[in-house]
Design an enzyme around this catalytic site. Structure first.
Site, PDB file in Angstrom:
ATOM      1  N   ASP A  35       3.212  -4.800   7.973  1.00 18.61           N
ATOM      2  CA  ASP A  35       2.000  -3.996   7.826  1.00 18.61           C
ATOM      3  C   ASP A  35       0.810  -4.958   7.930  1.00 18.61           C
ATOM      4  OD1 ASP A  35      -0.269  -2.760   6.904  1.00 18.61           O
ATOM      5  OD2 ASP A  35       0.667  -1.852   5.141  1.00 18.61           O
TER       6      ASP A  35
ATOM      7  N   CYS B 266      -4.904   2.514  -3.561  1.00 21.21           N
ATOM      8  CA  CYS B 266      -3.689   3.069  -2.947  1.00 21.21           C
ATOM      9  C   CYS B 266      -2.517   2.115  -3.124  1.00 21.21           C
ATOM     10  CB  CYS B 266      -3.880   3.400  -1.474  1.00 21.21           C
ATOM     11  SG  CYS B 266      -5.214   4.537  -1.174  1.00 21.21           S
TER      12      CYS B 266
ATOM     13  N   LYS C 220     -10.331  -0.903  10.557  1.00 22.06           N
ATOM     14  CA  LYS C 220     -10.521  -2.109   9.725  1.00 22.06           C
ATOM     15  C   LYS C 220     -10.801  -3.329  10.597  1.00 22.06           C
ATOM     16  CE  LYS C 220      -7.191  -0.458   6.274  1.00 22.06           C
ATOM     17  NZ  LYS C 220      -7.917   0.072   5.119  1.00 22.06           N
TER      18      LYS C 220
ATOM     19  N   GLN D  15      -4.401  -5.395   6.796  1.00 22.29           N
ATOM     20  CA  GLN D  15      -5.405  -6.308   6.238  1.00 22.29           C
ATOM     21  C   GLN D  15      -5.388  -7.676   6.912  1.00 22.29           C
ATOM     22  OE1 GLN D  15      -7.732  -5.359   4.322  1.00 22.29           O
ATOM     23  NE2 GLN D  15      -6.937  -3.383   3.654  1.00 22.29           N
TER      24      GLN D  15
ATOM     25  N   HIS E 231       0.871  -1.184   0.000  1.00 23.98           N
ATOM     26  CA  HIS E 231       0.000   0.000   0.000  1.00 23.98           C
ATOM     27  C   HIS E 231       0.907   1.234   0.000  1.00 23.98           C
ATOM     28  CE1 HIS E 231      -2.739   2.970   1.874  1.00 23.98           C
ATOM     29  NE2 HIS E 231      -3.732   2.187   1.511  1.00 23.98           N
TER      30      HIS E 231
END
Ligand code: 7TS
Length: 420
Positions: free
Chosen positions: A214, A378, A240, A217, A137
């Site tokens: 990261d 993104c 999220k 997600q 991202h």
């Protein structure tokens, strides 16, 4: 009234996966858009919120609103307890060794920028290298580019293959004595690829290189255990993972965070201040300058407990079933190509439709009540890698159903009907 301190996951969220019962916890799911029942398939952008989270935030503002870490009065003590209690909930959620390893930030983006600006500025010099992947991202690309531009360092990018899997041979080759950090997504937001982060971390550590994961997600979809992964940093966003916007988490190993300079200066991050010299507060406060997002932190703690109450393994199993069902159903749509076909995937169905721009598809789906994202997500370099300007992305959560995927596919057949 439920209070911010005692809000818990609903009891027995259960033995069986009763999706209809779970859906009742999410008020936003029960509405119509354009006269059609809402089919919310934009969970990778942000998740919907269960009532317990909404109640916890309301209860905080209604009854306990006060600043933390400073008041001698009861409300401030209660707010501090709720705030620090949420930190302990995050610690449990990630299986971190200590609560001082949990730093509250605005979201994944801010967590990555914190590491780039603190660890990065202190440890990266001219000619050093940062390794990222081709599926990041923008928020795991641009902060490193900014750092490299400032320091004369070099960004190295691990390529991906046509399925959207990392080229592990290239990864191994890119790790050298010049590498100062690896920063990689646990799960790609645009492709759904689940990266083998544990192996990536092992290899990096064998060369003495720290790793930032990261987890934006991943945290909503699978059990994350930072001690098992042995990552140096792990970041994710509250919004999220069923929590509010404006709050997120940076996990860092205590030893690393201890050695890092503060990032922002101000209240709460100091031990003492004179005009000649300021000494800094202990972890994690050293990295939490200013009045924090107290309601956000409390809401996040409740959200993570709700998610844990459902059972992350069961969430993952249910979502895998939905993903397989959705993948099959999409393959039956003429001219549809799925972008991202990795063996290990989670919760993302990204695709293009021959002869129809992704934005047109998104608009027609919206009129059918189906909320998806259309665009570059993104992650513009991924679009370039696959030679498409944009994709349509349906992203799943544990409250979605097979019927909703049927509605998506029916609407796509309508698109085909309109565009031929
Ligand atoms: N990293 C990944 C892998 C993401 O998917 C996102 C947000 C971020 C970082 C940034 O998170 P933020 O909360 O700080 O904004 N991804 C998306 C998306 O896919 N659609 O909208 C936001």
């Amino acid at each position: 009234m439920i209070t911010a301190r005692d809000a818990r996951a609903p009891e027995g969220a259960g033995a069986l996966w009763d999706v209809e019962r779970i859906r009742k916890d999410f008020p936003a799911l029960h509405q119509q858009v354009h006269g059609k029942p809402l089919v919310y398939l934009d969970n990778a952008a942000t998740s919907q919120k269960p009532q317990v989270v909404i109640d916890a935030i309301t209860a905080y503002y209604a009854l306990e609103n006060s600043n933390v870490h400073r008041g001698v009065h009861l409300l401030s003590e209660q707010a501090t307890q709720a705030y620090e209690g949420a930190r302990a909930r995050v610690q449990r959620f990630l299986n971190a060794a200590e609560s001082r390893e949990i730093v509250f930030v605005r979201g994944t983006t801010e967590g990555i920028n914190l590491v780039a600006q603190s660890y990065g500025r202190a440890s990266v010099g001219a000619g050093d290298e940062i390794v990222i992947s081709a599926m990041e991202h923008h928020s795991n690309i641009v902060p490193w580019q900014m750092l490299c531009a400032e320091k004369g360092a070099v960004l190295r990018v691990v390529p991906i293959d046509d399925a959207g899997e990392l080229r592990l041979d290239e990864y191994a080759r890119l790790l050298t004595e010049r590498t100062k950090l690896v920063a990689v997504a646990h799960i790609s937001n645009a492709l759904g690829t689940v990266n083998p982060v544990k192996g990536l971390i092992e290899l990096a550590h064998a060369r003495g290189v720290p790793v930032l994961v990261d987890g934006a997600q991943a945290a909503p979809h699978l059990r994350v255990d930072v001690r098992d992964l042995d990552c140096d940093f792990y970041v994710f966003s509250g919004h999220k993972t069923l929590g509010p916007t404006g709050i997120g988490v940076l996990y860092g190993k205590a030893g690393r965070l201890e050695r890092m300079p503060p990032w922002q200066g101000g209240g709460d991050m100091i031990a003492s201040v004179t005009f000649e010299k300021t000494t800094y507060n202990a972890l994690p406060y050293k990295f939490e300058a200013g009045t924090p997002h107290i309601a956000g932190v409390i809401g996040l703690g409740v959200a993570l407990d709700y998610l844990s109450g459902l059972g992350l393994e069961r969430v993952a199993a249910y979502e895998q079933d939905l993903l397989a069902y959705g993948t099959e159903a999409l393959r039956a749509v003429p001219g549809l190509r799925i972008i991202g076909t990795a063996k290990e995937k989670a919760s993302v169905l990204s695709f293009v439709l021959d002869g129809v721009h992704a934005h047109d598809v998104g608009t027609i789906l919206d009129h059918a009540g189906v909320a998806v994202r259309a665009g570059h997500h993104c992650a513009m370099p991924i679009m370039q890698r696959f030679g498409v300007p944009a994709t349509v992305r349906a992203s799943l959560a544990f409250y979605n159903t097979r019927e909703e995927l049927d509605a998506l596919v029916a609407a796509l057949h309508e698109v085909r009907g309109i565009f031929g």
